[in-house]
Write a protein that holds these residues in place. Structure first.
Motif, PDB file in Angstrom:
ATOM      1  N   VAL A  49     -12.443   0.912   7.010  1.00  0.00           N
ATOM      2  CA  VAL A  49     -13.819   0.874   6.497  1.00  0.00           C
ATOM      3  C   VAL A  49     -13.966   1.257   5.019  1.00  0.00           C
ATOM      4  O   VAL A  49     -14.911   0.817   4.369  1.00  0.00           O
ATOM      5  N   ILE A  50     -13.057   2.052   4.477  1.00  0.00           N
ATOM      6  CA  ILE A  50     -13.316   2.606   3.140  1.00  0.00           C
ATOM      7  C   ILE A  50     -13.236   1.565   2.021  1.00  0.00           C
ATOM      8  O   ILE A  50     -13.770   1.790   0.928  1.00  0.00           O
ATOM      9  N   TYR A  51     -12.622   0.426   2.277  1.00  0.00           N
ATOM     10  CA  TYR A  51     -12.476  -0.590   1.233  1.00  0.00           C
ATOM     11  C   TYR A  51     -13.460  -1.754   1.374  1.00  0.00           C
ATOM     12  O   TYR A  51     -13.493  -2.645   0.513  1.00  0.00           O
ATOM     13  N   LEU A  52     -14.249  -1.784   2.437  1.00  0.00           N
ATOM     14  CA  LEU A  52     -15.045  -2.972   2.726  1.00  0.00           C
ATOM     15  C   LEU A  52     -16.147  -3.227   1.701  1.00  0.00           C
ATOM     16  O   LEU A  52     -16.460  -4.388   1.412  1.00  0.00           O
ATOM     17  N   HIS A  53     -16.742  -2.179   1.139  1.00  0.00           N
ATOM     18  CA  HIS A  53     -17.777  -2.388   0.122  1.00  0.00           C
ATOM     19  C   HIS A  53     -17.218  -3.173  -1.065  1.00  0.00           C
ATOM     20  O   HIS A  53     -17.803  -4.177  -1.503  1.00  0.00           O
ATOM     21  N   LYS A  54     -16.092  -2.717  -1.590  1.00  0.00           N
ATOM     22  CA  LYS A  54     -15.473  -3.351  -2.753  1.00  0.00           C
ATOM     23  C   LYS A  54     -15.032  -4.780  -2.421  1.00  0.00           C
ATOM     24  O   LYS A  54     -15.245  -5.711  -3.223  1.00  0.00           O
ATOM     25  N   ILE A  55     -14.427  -4.971  -1.262  1.00  0.00           N
ATOM     26  CA  ILE A  55     -13.963  -6.307  -0.870  1.00  0.00           C
ATOM     27  C   ILE A  55     -15.137  -7.270  -0.770  1.00  0.00           C
ATOM     28  O   ILE A  55     -15.079  -8.408  -1.260  1.00  0.00           O
ATOM     29  N   LEU A  57     -15.724 -10.753  -2.870  1.00  0.00           N
ATOM     30  CA  LEU A  57     -15.884 -12.037  -2.195  1.00  0.00           C
ATOM     31  C   LEU A  57     -17.212 -12.697  -2.560  1.00  0.00           C
ATOM     32  O   LEU A  57     -17.282 -13.925  -2.724  1.00  0.00           O
ATOM     33  N   MET A  58     -18.255 -11.884  -2.718  1.00  0.00           N
ATOM     34  CA  MET A  58     -19.556 -12.438  -3.094  1.00  0.00           C
ATOM     35  C   MET A  58     -19.508 -13.077  -4.487  1.00  0.00           C
ATOM     36  O   MET A  58     -20.169 -14.101  -4.727  1.00  0.00           O
ATOM     37  N   LYS A  59     -18.727 -12.509  -5.383  1.00  0.00           N
ATOM     38  CA  LYS A  59     -18.584 -13.110  -6.718  1.00  0.00           C
ATOM     39  C   LYS A  59     -18.027 -14.529  -6.613  1.00  0.00           C
ATOM     40  O   LYS A  59     -18.472 -15.445  -7.312  1.00  0.00           O
ATOM     41  N   ILE A  60     -17.041 -14.699  -5.726  1.00  0.00           N
ATOM     42  CA  ILE A  60     -16.452 -16.030  -5.540  1.00  0.00           C
ATOM     43  C   ILE A  60     -17.450 -16.967  -4.872  1.00  0.00           C
ATOM     44  O   ILE A  60     -17.613 -18.127  -5.281  1.00  0.00           O
ATOM     45  N   LEU A  61     -18.140 -16.468  -3.836  1.00  0.00           N
ATOM     46  CA  LEU A  61     -19.108 -17.308  -3.135  1.00  0.00           C
ATOM     47  C   LEU A  61     -20.217 -17.791  -4.068  1.00  0.00           C
ATOM     48  O   LEU A  61     -20.616 -18.964  -4.013  1.00  0.00           O
TER      49      LEU A  61
END
Length: 203
Positions: A155-161, A165-169
């Protein structure tokens, strides 16, 4: 990253403040919802914190978790939320509202790759190679420090990931497609619980 891991028995504390965007994951005794109980819920506010709730499987009475999952004002980030949401609905009797999903986002954004595991995403976007050795371990009993660390890593990395991903989308003009997929996620969970495992859109 220093990880602040807190283990809670039964439910989240009454006075906990996690903010309005949290990362969530669950651990089960297997992937068959009706056979394999929900054991743990992990939550991170995105500050290197991991709150791990070891559920009381004799009654599954966790009103603070239920309130958090149901709250439309709190965004929940999952990786493959379909499995977690099904277990949450079946065992905690709670719908999970306002969901983001890094696995769905990855499949839409990272069409350059066939690998969309959390381990792969952490390696690509955080540049950390985490161990998944405890992915298939017994989460139904007393938890070891290694198991707690494994749970926290989920869970600790999901915000950053999700941010990456949103930048790419957005760049690839797939953001609306992602949002439309998320709208179907609760229905996909209902289909799973009704034992419709196949793709109903296939011929």
């Amino acid at each position: 990253m220093n990880i602040d891991i807190k283990l809670h028995k039964g439910d989240l504390p009454d006075d906990i403040k996690l903010g309005n965007v949290i990362a969530v994951d669950g651990e089960f005794m297997g992937l068959n919802v009706r056979r394999d109980p929900l054991c743990l819920i992990q939550i991170s506010a995105g500050n290197g914190d991991a709150h791990i709730v070891q559920l009381d499987r004799s009654k599954y009475n966790a009103p603070n978790l239920v309130k958090t999952f149901s709250d439309q004002s709190i965004t929940k980030i999952f990786h493959f939320g379909r499995a977690d949401m099904a277990h949450i609905k079946y065992y905690l009797k709670a719908d999970t509202n306002n969901v983001w999903d890094t696995k769905i986002a990855s499949k839409l954004a990272r069409s350059y790759s066939d690998s969309h595991s959390l381990k792969t995403l952490i390696k690509e976007f955080i540049n950390i190679d985490i161990s998944k050795n405890f992915q298939s371990s017994d989460f139904g009993g007393e938890l070891t420090p290694a198991q707690l660390k494994y749970c926290a890593n989920d869970v600790i990395y999901l915000h950053k990931i999700h941010d990456e991903l949103m930048k790419i989308l957005v760049r690839e003009k797939r953001e609306e497609l992602y949002k439309d997929c998320l709208k179907f996620l609760k229905t996909r969970v209902k289909l799973d619980l009704a034992l419709f495992k196949d793709d109903i859109w296939s011929h």
